[in-house]
Design a protein around this motif. Structure first.
Motif, mmCIF file in Angstrom:
data_model
loop_
_atom_site.group_PDB
_atom_site.id
_atom_site.type_symbol
_atom_site.label_atom_id
_atom_site.label_comp_id
_atom_site.label_asym_id
_atom_site.label_seq_id
_atom_site.Cartn_x
_atom_site.Cartn_y
_atom_site.Cartn_z
ATOM 1 N N THR A 2 0.943 -1.151 0.057
ATOM 2 C CA THR A 2 0.065 -0.009 0.072
ATOM 3 C C THR A 2 0.831 1.138 -0.028
ATOM 4 O O THR A 2 1.838 1.355 0.681
ATOM 5 N N SER A 3 0.520 2.242 -0.917
ATOM 6 C CA SER A 3 1.052 3.636 -1.082
ATOM 7 C C SER A 3 0.658 4.314 0.053
ATOM 8 O O SER A 3 -0.455 4.386 0.518
ATOM 9 N N ILE A 4 1.772 5.262 0.630
ATOM 10 C CA ILE A 4 1.196 6.001 1.710
ATOM 11 C C ILE A 4 1.119 7.339 1.027
ATOM 12 O O ILE A 4 1.797 7.704 -0.024
ATOM 13 N N ARG A 5 -0.068 8.007 1.179
ATOM 14 C CA ARG A 5 -0.358 9.344 0.765
ATOM 15 C C ARG A 5 0.583 10.294 1.128
ATOM 16 O O ARG A 5 0.704 10.965 2.436
ATOM 17 N N ARG A 6 1.609 11.141 0.280
ATOM 18 C CA ARG A 6 2.499 12.099 0.699
ATOM 19 C C ARG A 6 2.224 13.394 -0.308
ATOM 20 O O ARG A 6 1.789 13.286 -1.103
ATOM 21 N N SER A 7 2.679 14.461 0.401
ATOM 22 C CA SER A 7 2.746 15.732 -0.304
ATOM 23 C C SER A 7 3.726 15.563 -1.512
ATOM 24 O O SER A 7 4.782 14.469 -1.577
ATOM 25 N N ALA A 8 3.480 16.518 -2.357
ATOM 26 C CA ALA A 8 4.431 16.149 -3.725
ATOM 27 C C ALA A 8 5.831 16.502 -3.293
ATOM 28 O O ALA A 8 6.826 15.651 -3.959
ATOM 29 N N VAL A 9 6.232 17.394 -2.101
ATOM 30 C CA VAL A 9 7.617 17.398 -1.886
ATOM 31 C C VAL A 9 8.057 16.223 -1.229
ATOM 32 O O VAL A 9 9.235 15.653 -1.342
ATOM 33 N N ASP A 10 7.294 15.676 -0.238
ATOM 34 C CA ASP A 10 7.795 14.778 0.265
ATOM 35 C C ASP A 10 8.097 13.439 -0.628
ATOM 36 O O ASP A 10 9.045 12.592 -0.638
ATOM 37 N N ARG A 11 6.990 13.058 -1.533
ATOM 38 C CA ARG A 11 7.137 12.243 -2.659
ATOM 39 C C ARG A 11 8.433 12.200 -3.489
ATOM 40 O O ARG A 11 9.085 11.425 -3.771
ATOM 41 N N ARG A 12 8.466 13.361 -3.977
ATOM 42 C CA ARG A 12 9.939 13.775 -4.702
ATOM 43 C C ARG A 12 11.118 13.172 -3.783
ATOM 44 O O ARG A 12 11.893 12.752 -4.302
ATOM 45 N N ALA A 13 11.179 13.586 -2.429
ATOM 46 C CA ALA A 13 12.269 13.529 -1.687
ATOM 47 C C ALA A 13 12.454 11.918 -1.438
ATOM 48 O O ALA A 13 13.565 11.537 -1.473
ATOM 49 N N GLN A 14 11.271 11.267 -1.314
ATOM 50 C CA GLN A 14 11.402 9.827 -1.072
ATOM 51 C C GLN A 14 12.090 9.116 -2.408
ATOM 52 O O GLN A 14 12.775 8.135 -2.395
ATOM 53 N N LEU A 15 11.568 9.542 -3.551
ATOM 54 C CA LEU A 15 11.969 8.947 -4.616
ATOM 55 C C LEU A 15 13.494 9.230 -4.954
ATOM 56 O O LEU A 15 14.131 8.475 -5.430
ATOM 57 N N VAL A 16 13.865 10.348 -4.636
ATOM 58 C CA VAL A 16 15.483 10.746 -5.035
ATOM 59 C C VAL A 16 16.070 9.838 -3.752
ATOM 60 O O VAL A 16 17.059 9.243 -4.249
ATOM 61 N N GLU A 17 15.403 9.556 -2.526
ATOM 62 C CA GLU A 17 16.116 8.861 -1.436
ATOM 63 C C GLU A 17 16.376 7.529 -1.996
ATOM 64 O O GLU A 17 17.413 6.796 -1.756
ATOM 65 N N ARG A 38 8.477 0.724 -7.721
ATOM 66 C CA ARG A 38 8.289 -0.529 -7.097
ATOM 67 C C ARG A 38 8.678 -0.335 -5.430
ATOM 68 O O ARG A 38 7.898 -0.344 -4.612
ATOM 69 N N ARG A 39 9.811 0.001 -5.070
ATOM 70 C CA ARG A 39 10.241 0.292 -3.907
ATOM 71 C C ARG A 39 9.570 1.552 -3.177
ATOM 72 O O ARG A 39 9.429 1.529 -2.118
ATOM 73 N N ALA A 40 9.073 2.453 -3.901
ATOM 74 C CA ALA A 40 8.295 3.502 -3.394
ATOM 75 C C ALA A 40 6.691 3.125 -3.192
ATOM 76 O O ALA A 40 5.915 3.721 -2.640
ATOM 77 N N GLY A 41 6.443 1.783 -3.823
ATOM 78 C CA GLY A 41 5.050 1.377 -3.538
ATOM 79 C C GLY A 41 3.966 2.554 -4.400
ATOM 80 O O GLY A 41 2.868 2.594 -4.178
ATOM 81 N N ILE A 42 4.651 2.875 -5.746
ATOM 82 C CA ILE A 42 3.683 3.662 -6.505
ATOM 83 C C ILE A 42 3.885 3.003 -8.035
ATOM 84 O O ILE A 42 4.938 2.161 -8.259
ATOM 85 N N SER A 43 3.014 3.504 -8.957
ATOM 86 C CA SER A 43 3.132 2.990 -10.233
ATOM 87 C C SER A 43 4.190 3.695 -10.843
ATOM 88 O O SER A 43 4.473 4.872 -10.484
ATOM 89 N N ARG A 44 4.646 3.340 -12.151
ATOM 90 C CA ARG A 44 5.863 4.155 -12.814
ATOM 91 C C ARG A 44 5.311 5.355 -13.380
ATOM 92 O O ARG A 44 5.837 6.285 -13.272
ATOM 93 N N SER A 45 3.815 5.412 -13.726
ATOM 94 C CA SER A 45 3.249 6.576 -14.164
ATOM 95 C C SER A 45 3.204 7.634 -13.247
ATOM 96 O O SER A 45 3.312 8.860 -13.409
ATOM 97 N N LEU A 46 2.992 7.295 -11.956
ATOM 98 C CA LEU A 46 2.907 8.124 -10.695
ATOM 99 C C LEU A 46 4.453 8.922 -10.478
ATOM 100 O O LEU A 46 4.569 10.085 -10.314
ATOM 101 N N LEU A 47 5.303 8.022 -10.741
ATOM 102 C CA LEU A 47 6.670 8.585 -10.703
ATOM 103 C C LEU A 47 7.071 9.680 -11.691
ATOM 104 O O LEU A 47 7.605 10.590 -11.341
ATOM 105 N N PHE A 48 6.348 9.590 -12.878
ATOM 106 C CA PHE A 48 6.725 10.549 -14.053
ATOM 107 C C PHE A 48 5.541 11.667 -13.689
ATOM 108 O O PHE A 48 5.991 12.746 -14.459
ATOM 109 N N HIS A 49 4.875 11.786 -12.893
ATOM 110 C CA HIS A 49 4.185 12.743 -12.235
ATOM 111 C C HIS A 49 4.908 13.678 -11.692
ATOM 112 O O HIS A 49 5.117 14.964 -11.725
ATOM 113 N N TYR A 50 5.872 13.261 -10.852
ATOM 114 C CA TYR A 50 6.841 13.970 -10.027
ATOM 115 C C TYR A 50 7.945 14.443 -10.640
ATOM 116 O O TYR A 50 8.599 15.298 -10.510
ATOM 117 N N PHE A 51 8.537 13.768 -11.675
ATOM 118 C CA PHE A 51 9.354 13.875 -12.443
ATOM 119 C C PHE A 51 9.183 13.656 -14.149
ATOM 120 O O PHE A 51 9.173 12.357 -14.379
#
Length: 186
Positions: A2-17, A38-51
């Motif tokens: 299950t993915s955790i609902r995060r703010s855009a800033v937090d999600r970007r930071a998580q993905l960079v981490e 996969r490690r973030a628990g999100i879809s590939r397309s959601l990653l491209f929302h942030y980057f």
């Protein structure tokens, strides 16, 4: 998962981490978006929302790694010229620990990869500033050029030394400092 609902800033930071966590074993250009998502628990397309592009993601991870290197090098807080030996020792330790990722960064910049080269040049210029200040040297074109060249020499020698040590660590550190002192002698 299950993915955790995060703010855009937090999600970007998580993905960079996550990218930073993968860097010790995977050069930035080889990070897979699928693995990061996969490690973030999100879809590939959601990653491209942030980057919006892979390059945007890789640039963010590269910038974060460069900041981590700078913070590591400056962590000793030594005053003035005493800062240089500590920085050198921490740099050698960094390359020993993150050899492949560091060499990938240096080679990516040298290989003409524009986004890596930009981050690399920004990082090197900040470190040149630190060295000139620590050594109480004038900030002129000649000294900047010499210190930049010394950084290139240092990167190459330390990279080779971590693969095949031909001298002790203390000898390596003394040689690097001696070359810097000779290059920047007034």
């Amino acid at each position: 998962m299950t993915s955790i609902r995060r703010s855009a800033v937090d999600r970007r930071a998580q993905l960079v981490e996550i990218g930073l966590e993968l860097l010790p074993t995977t050069p930035v250009q080889e990070l897979t978006i699928d693995e990061v998502a996969r490690r973030a628990g999100i879809s590939r397309s959601l990653l491209f929302h942030y980057f919006p592009t892979k390059r945007d993601y890789y640039t963010a991870v590269t910038r974060a790694a460069a900041r981590a290197l700078e913070e590591h090098l400056l962590a000793g807080g030594e005053p003035g010229a005493a800062q240089v030996p500590g920085m050198l020792d921490r740099y050698v330790g960094w390359v020993e620990t993150f050899r492949e990722a560091h060499l990938s960064f240096v080679r990516g910049a040298a290989g003409g990869d524009p986004w890596v080269a930009e981050v690399y040049e920004e990082t090197r210029e900040r470190l040149v500033d630190v060295a000139l200040t620590a050594l109480d040297l004038p900030d002129d074109a000649r000294r900047r050029q010499l210190v930049r060249s010394w950084f290139a020499f240092t990167e190459d020698l330390v990279g080779q030394w971590t693969r095949e040590p031909t001298m002790s660590r203390d000898e390596l550190l003394a040689l690097l400092r001696d070359v810097l002192d000779r290059l920047t002698a007034r």
